[in-house]
Scaffold this motif. Structure first.
Motif, PDB file in Angstrom:
ATOM      1  N   THR A  43       0.836  -1.212   0.000  1.00 21.24           N
ATOM      2  CA  THR A  43       0.000   0.000   0.000  1.00 21.24           C
ATOM      3  C   THR A  43       0.865   1.255   0.000  1.00 21.24           C
ATOM      4  N   SER A  46       2.537   1.736  -3.399  1.00 23.51           N
ATOM      5  CA  SER A  46       1.674   2.183  -4.508  1.00 23.51           C
ATOM      6  C   SER A  46       1.030   3.548  -4.275  1.00 23.51           C
ATOM      7  N   THR A  47       0.773   3.913  -3.001  1.00 21.03           N
ATOM      8  CA  THR A  47       0.043   5.164  -2.753  1.00 21.03           C
ATOM      9  C   THR A  47       0.909   6.361  -2.342  1.00 21.03           C
TER      10      THR A  47
END
Length: 201
Positions: free
Chosen positions: A116, A119-120
């Motif tokens: 997470t 990717s973020t």
């Protein structure tokens, strides 16, 4: 940071927190894989040297903390309790699969967090940058002054958010890929041990 807008400040704090927790997970996983690779190797060596699976099980220490040893221990408990020998191989296969999955879930803990963050984080950083640049243009419009002294601080604080986003994301992505590969190898190691264990039982 002090002069930054509350949104940009929040983005920076969030990214720093994510980065710190990512590094905590990375260090914990490095230690874990070093430990379990060593302890599983030692366990396997002792297991194949033992006279029988039953005698080896009886001599196992109670506080053993190795995934392979735990898979063996939990499966042997089923074997010892099982009075009926019919379909034993099939039942053992199912028990081993469940036990391997259980141990792998413990090993794979916090992988989702790394994925997470990887990717973020760049997008969160980019959001902080866009917001910061919008504020810079607003301050230019209000002051009606386009000198570098007015423009530069806002742009710098905005770009700092993107830099932090990348700083959090890159190690998280690299670590996630590395640990996923290590986890897959260890899972194969457990499956290989399980197949040989069933054959001797």
């Amino acid at each position: 940071f002090i002069r930054a807008d509350i949104i940009v400040k929040s983005v920076i704090i969030l990214l720093i927190a994510a980065s710190i927790f990512s590094w905590a997970v990375i260090i914990e996983k490095i230690r874990l894989f070093n430990k379990i690779n060593k302890t599983s190797e030692e366990f396997e060596e002792k297991f194949w040297k033992s006279r029988s699976a039953e005698s080896f099980y009886n001599n196992l220490p109670t506080n053993i903390n190795d995934p392979m040893a735990n898979v063996f221990k939990n499966t042997m408990q089923v074997v010892m309790k099982s009075r009926s020998k019919s379909n034993l191989s099939e039942r053992l296969t199912n028990v081993l699969e469940v036990n391997i999955e259980k141990q792998m879930n413990i090993i794979d803990k916090n992988y989702t967090f790394l994925a997470t963050v990887g990717s973020t984080a760049p997008f969160i950083g980019l959001f902080g940058t866009v917001w910061g640049i919008m504020n810079s243009f607003q301050s230019i419009a209000i002051s009606r002054n386009t000198s570098l002294a007015i423009v530069a601080p806002g742009i710098a604080e905005a770009l700092f958010a993107t830099a932090l986003g990348l700083l959090a994301a890159i190690p998280a992505v690299v670590a996630f890929n590395k640990f996923s590969s290590d986890s897959k190898k260890y899972s194969q190691k457990l499956e290989s041990f399980s197949k040989r264990f069933i054959s001797i039982i």
